[in-house]
Design an enzyme around this catalytic site. Structure first.
Site, PDB file in Angstrom:
ATOM      1  N   SER A  59       0.452  -6.847   8.360  1.00 52.96           N
ATOM      2  CA  SER A  59      -0.737  -6.699   7.263  1.00 52.96           C
ATOM      3  C   SER A  59      -0.379  -5.691   6.266  1.00 52.96           C
ATOM      4  O   SER A  59      -1.378  -5.485   5.326  1.00 52.96           O
ATOM      5  CB  SER A  59      -1.855  -6.152   8.281  1.00 52.96           C
ATOM      6  N   LYS A  62      -1.401  -6.845   3.016  1.00 52.15           N
ATOM      7  CA  LYS A  62      -2.683  -6.758   2.241  1.00 52.15           C
ATOM      8  C   LYS A  62      -2.987  -5.791   1.161  1.00 52.15           C
ATOM      9  O   LYS A  62      -4.143  -5.894   0.412  1.00 52.15           O
ATOM     10  CB  LYS A  62      -3.888  -6.452   3.329  1.00 52.15           C
ATOM     11  N   SER A 119      -8.545  -4.360   8.881  1.00 48.51           N
ATOM     12  CA  SER A 119      -7.199  -5.385   8.424  1.00 48.51           C
ATOM     13  C   SER A 119      -7.683  -6.872   8.818  1.00 48.51           C
ATOM     14  O   SER A 119      -7.047  -7.735   9.408  1.00 48.51           O
ATOM     15  CB  SER A 119      -6.178  -4.840   9.296  1.00 48.51           C
ATOM     16  N   LYS A 229      -2.594   1.546   4.521  1.00 45.47           N
ATOM     17  CA  LYS A 229      -2.337   0.218   5.217  1.00 45.47           C
ATOM     18  C   LYS A 229      -1.514  -0.200   6.337  1.00 45.47           C
ATOM     19  O   LYS A 229      -0.255   0.420   6.036  1.00 45.47           O
ATOM     20  CB  LYS A 229      -2.297  -0.934   4.385  1.00 45.47           C
TER      21      LYS A 229
END
Length: 386
Positions: A59, A62, A119, A229
């Site tokens: 993730s 992202k 997320s 993140k």
């Protein structure tokens, strides 16, 4: 015998030509196989460990998705208050999600929060479709943006980081896109610093609150953490792009393929602590006092006043004595009118010893118009009166 000698010589030549890897800069013991530490304002790498090996990012993908969302916000093609409808495809995403239902509408602001804090894979796809028309088109834009940032070892296959063959990047490339996001769009911190929040699902079944909890535990565990993140999948293991600020210095620590979440967080904290111990910042607090004059020919005024266009700051990672920073002011010898306000008429050069660490333009404080015919005649007559 000749063949044996030839073989030995060939082997010796091969050995002598072998590229010997440069040893990584001494730093903390990082357990993850791939990591990098970057100072955000300059992009200078302070530490790296196998930073160019291609790995699935989970993730942390992202970060690029968020970057394109902010690009669209800046371009005015979307606004935070815009309402986005959830498609059947977006609602079908697995992995981490906020369980958007088909047809459910949420604002861009809410979906940003879902992506950053929880997320949410479904929110990513909903935004991708809203901006580019389809996830496929959005992913093409992601790869183009990556090229523009110099992310040489990145190939995105989706917008959320779910395990997909060929979906890879590197610690260095993650640092590059993270730097672009936090330096160009600091508004992202309004979302990355959220620890817990709620959204409201509005569907045919009615309204229902849904809790969000930040997947980045550094926000609570590390005093200086600002974002950014996390990511984890079976293939990627545990990844993180961690941002932090201390004494007005911003650092980016990227961890890839850590064996578990605890190691991921510990490695990031080691890198950030190491970086803050290495970094110091110089800032020119007196730049606004600069007032330099240069001669102007054929102008209504004989001189143009120069001021420093902007301030200057420098982050040092080499242990230099920043009290020794010197300013050299290099002005143009003269200008011919007209001289426009804001026109460059010189340069301030900042140095440590003989090393230049930065330059800032000196610009005209105000316009000096060209001398009119009437003014020229008056000037000539005035010279006769002397």
């Amino acid at each position: 015998m000749k063949k044996l000698i030839a073989a030995v010589l060939a082997a010796a030549l091969l050995f002598s030509c072998r590229v010997v890897p440069v040893k990584a800069e001494e730093g903390p013991a990082i357990e993850a196989p791939s990591a990098i530490l970057m100072e955000a304002s300059t992009g200078k790498v302070i530490y790296e460990k196998d930073a160019d090996s291609k790995r699935p990012p989970a993730s942390v993908t992202k970060v690029m998705t968020l970057l394109l969302i902010y690009d669209a916000l800046e371009a005015g093609t979307i606004k935070k208050e815009d309402v986005v409808a959830t498609s059947e495809y977006a609602a079908s995403m697995g992995g981490s999600q906020v369980f958007l239902e088909v047809g459910e509408e949420q604002t861009v602001d809410t979906l940003l929060k879902c992506i950053v804090v929880s997320s949410a894979n479904d929110a990513c796809v909903a935004m991708a479709e809203r901006i580019a028309g389809s996830e496929e088109a959005f992913v093409n834009d992601m790869n183009e943006r990556a090229k523009g940032l110099g992310m040489k070892n990145t190939s995105f296959k989706n917008c959320n980081g779910l395990d997909t063959d060929g979906h890879v990047t590197t610690a260095r490339d993650i640092a590059l896109m993270s730097r672009e996001l936090i330096t160009k769009y600091p508004d992202i911190y309004n979302y990355t610093k959220i620890w817990m929040d709620t959204i409201v699902h509005k569907t045919k079944k009615g309204e229902e609150e849904f809790g969000l909890s930040n997947t980045n535990k550094l926000i609570r565990q590390y005093t200086y953490a600002t974002g950014l993140k996390t990511g984890s999948t079976g293939k990627a293991k545990f990844c993180l792009s961690a941002t932090a600020r201390k004494d007005d210095i911003d650092l980016i620590a990227v961890i890839m393929a850590a064996p578990d979440s605890k190691t991921r967080m510990a490695d990031a904290q080691k890198l950030l602590n190491y970086g803050f111990s290495k970094c110091q910042k110089y800032e020119d607090a007196d730049y606004s006092k600069l007032q330099e004059k240069i001669p102007v020919e054929k102008g209504e005024k004989k001189e143009a006043v120069g001021i420093q266009k902007e301030g200057f700051s420098y982050v040092d990672t080499e242990g230099n004595d920043l009290s020794q920073v010197k300013k050299e002011i290099n002005m143009d010898k003269k200008k011919t009118a007209p001289v426009k306000k804001g026109e460059k008429i010189g340069t301030v050069v900042y140095k440590i010893g003989e090393k230049t660490i930065g330059e800032v333009p000196v610009v005209a404080k105000e316009t000096v118009p060209a001398l009119t015919l009437k003014g020229a005649i008056e000037e000539v007559l005035g010279s006769f009166s002397l």
